[in-house]
Motif scaffolding. Structure first.
Motif, short mmCIF file in Angstrom:
data_model
loop_
_atom_site.label_atom_id
_atom_site.label_comp_id
_atom_site.label_asym_id
_atom_site.label_seq_id
_atom_site.Cartn_x
_atom_site.Cartn_y
_atom_site.Cartn_z
N PRO A 1 4.18 -0.11 -9.31
CA PRO A 1 5.16 0.89 -8.90
C PRO A 1 5.71 0.56 -7.50
O PRO A 1 5.05 -0.15 -6.73
CB PRO A 1 4.35 2.19 -8.86
CG PRO A 1 2.97 1.72 -8.54
CD PRO A 1 2.82 0.40 -9.26
N PRO A 2 6.88 1.04 -7.16
CA PRO A 2 7.39 0.81 -5.81
C PRO A 2 6.61 1.65 -4.80
O PRO A 2 6.00 2.67 -5.15
CB PRO A 2 8.84 1.27 -5.89
CG PRO A 2 8.89 2.23 -7.01
CD PRO A 2 7.84 1.77 -7.98
N CYS A 3 6.62 1.21 -3.56
CA CYS A 3 5.94 1.94 -2.49
C CYS A 3 6.58 3.32 -2.33
O CYS A 3 7.80 3.46 -2.42
CB CYS A 3 6.04 1.15 -1.19
SG CYS A 3 5.31 2.00 0.23
N LEU A 4 5.75 4.31 -2.07
CA LEU A 4 6.26 5.67 -1.90
C LEU A 4 6.92 5.87 -0.54
O LEU A 4 7.70 6.79 -0.37
CB LEU A 4 5.11 6.67 -2.07
CG LEU A 4 4.42 6.66 -3.43
CD1 LEU A 4 3.26 7.63 -3.44
CD2 LEU A 4 5.39 6.98 -4.53
N ARG A 5 6.62 5.01 0.42
CA ARG A 5 7.19 5.15 1.76
C ARG A 5 8.45 4.32 1.95
O ARG A 5 9.46 4.80 2.45
CB ARG A 5 6.15 4.76 2.81
CG ARG A 5 6.64 4.99 4.22
CD ARG A 5 5.65 4.54 5.26
NE ARG A 5 4.47 5.40 5.25
CZ ARG A 5 3.34 5.08 5.86
NH1 ARG A 5 3.23 3.95 6.51
NH2 ARG A 5 2.32 5.89 5.82
N CYS A 6 8.40 3.01 1.57
CA CYS A 6 9.54 2.12 1.87
C CYS A 6 10.25 1.57 0.63
O CYS A 6 11.15 0.76 0.75
CB CYS A 6 9.06 0.96 2.74
SG CYS A 6 7.97 -0.19 1.89
N ARG B 1 -2.00 6.42 -4.07
CA ARG B 1 -2.54 6.45 -5.42
C ARG B 1 -1.48 6.98 -6.38
O ARG B 1 -0.70 7.85 -6.03
CB ARG B 1 -3.79 7.35 -5.49
CG ARG B 1 -4.99 6.74 -4.80
CD ARG B 1 -6.22 7.57 -5.08
NE ARG B 1 -7.38 7.04 -4.40
CZ ARG B 1 -8.30 6.30 -4.99
NH1 ARG B 1 -8.20 6.00 -6.25
NH2 ARG B 1 -9.34 5.85 -4.30
N ILE B 2 -1.50 6.45 -7.59
CA ILE B 2 -0.60 6.88 -8.66
C ILE B 2 -1.49 7.37 -9.80
O ILE B 2 -2.35 6.64 -10.28
CB ILE B 2 0.30 5.73 -9.15
CG1 ILE B 2 1.18 5.21 -8.03
CG2 ILE B 2 1.12 6.16 -10.35
CD1 ILE B 2 2.27 6.15 -7.60
N LEU B 3 -1.27 8.60 -10.23
CA LEU B 3 -2.00 9.13 -11.38
C LEU B 3 -1.42 8.53 -12.65
O LEU B 3 -0.20 8.49 -12.83
CB LEU B 3 -1.90 10.65 -11.45
CG LEU B 3 -2.67 11.40 -10.35
CD1 LEU B 3 -2.38 12.89 -10.45
CD2 LEU B 3 -4.15 11.14 -10.48
N ASP B 4 -2.30 8.03 -13.51
CA ASP B 4 -1.85 7.39 -14.76
C ASP B 4 -1.65 8.39 -15.86
O ASP B 4 -2.22 9.34 -16.05
CB ASP B 4 -2.85 6.31 -15.19
CG ASP B 4 -2.91 5.19 -14.16
OD1 ASP B 4 -1.90 4.91 -13.55
OD2 ASP B 4 -4.01 4.63 -14.02
N THR C 1 -4.90 5.43 -9.62
CA THR C 1 -4.97 4.00 -9.31
C THR C 1 -4.53 3.76 -7.86
O THR C 1 -3.43 4.16 -7.49
CB THR C 1 -4.05 3.21 -10.26
OG1 THR C 1 -4.39 3.54 -11.60
CG2 THR C 1 -4.20 1.72 -10.05
N PRO C 2 -5.38 3.11 -7.06
CA PRO C 2 -5.00 2.87 -5.66
C PRO C 2 -4.10 1.64 -5.52
O PRO C 2 -4.33 0.62 -6.15
CB PRO C 2 -6.34 2.64 -4.97
CG PRO C 2 -7.22 2.10 -6.03
CD PRO C 2 -6.74 2.72 -7.32
#
Length: 105
Positions: free
Chosen positions: A3-8, A102-105, A90-91
């Protein structure tokens, strides 16, 4: 696909679970090699007097490799563990900005 970064919004992210497993395996391998090498090639007075390789050193090398592998695996685990963000899922770690999420699957 990560996944893309949540910040940048960077696509350069790595899965920290995979990184932890690789760090543990690499630490175990490095510790095993160091333990065996140190045990086999340490200077000894017994080696100077004889022209053959004493088999007792092989046993000592195996024990040293096993204990070194355990210590190396623990060190590899510790080096990656502090990067893990708290929570569930997932970290991931962004290589662009250093943000751990983390992204919840």
């Amino acid at each position: 696909m990560p996944p893309p970064c949540l910040r940048c919004d960077s696509q350069r992210v790595i899965n920290l679970e995979t990184t932890r497993k690789l760090g543990t395996a690499a630490g175990a391998l490095a510790g095993s090699l160091k333990g065996a090498y140190t045990s086999l090639y340490a200077p000894s007075r017994l080696m100077a007097a004889s022209s053959f390789f004493p088999m007792s050193r092989i046993a000592a090398a195996v024990v040293a490799a096993a204990s070194g592998g355990i210590a190396g695996a623990a060190a590899g685990q510790q080096m990656v563990q502090y990067l893990f963000p708290p929570g569930e899922g997932t970290p991931w770690l962004c290589l662009g900005c250093g943000h751990a999420f983390r992204i919840l699957d």
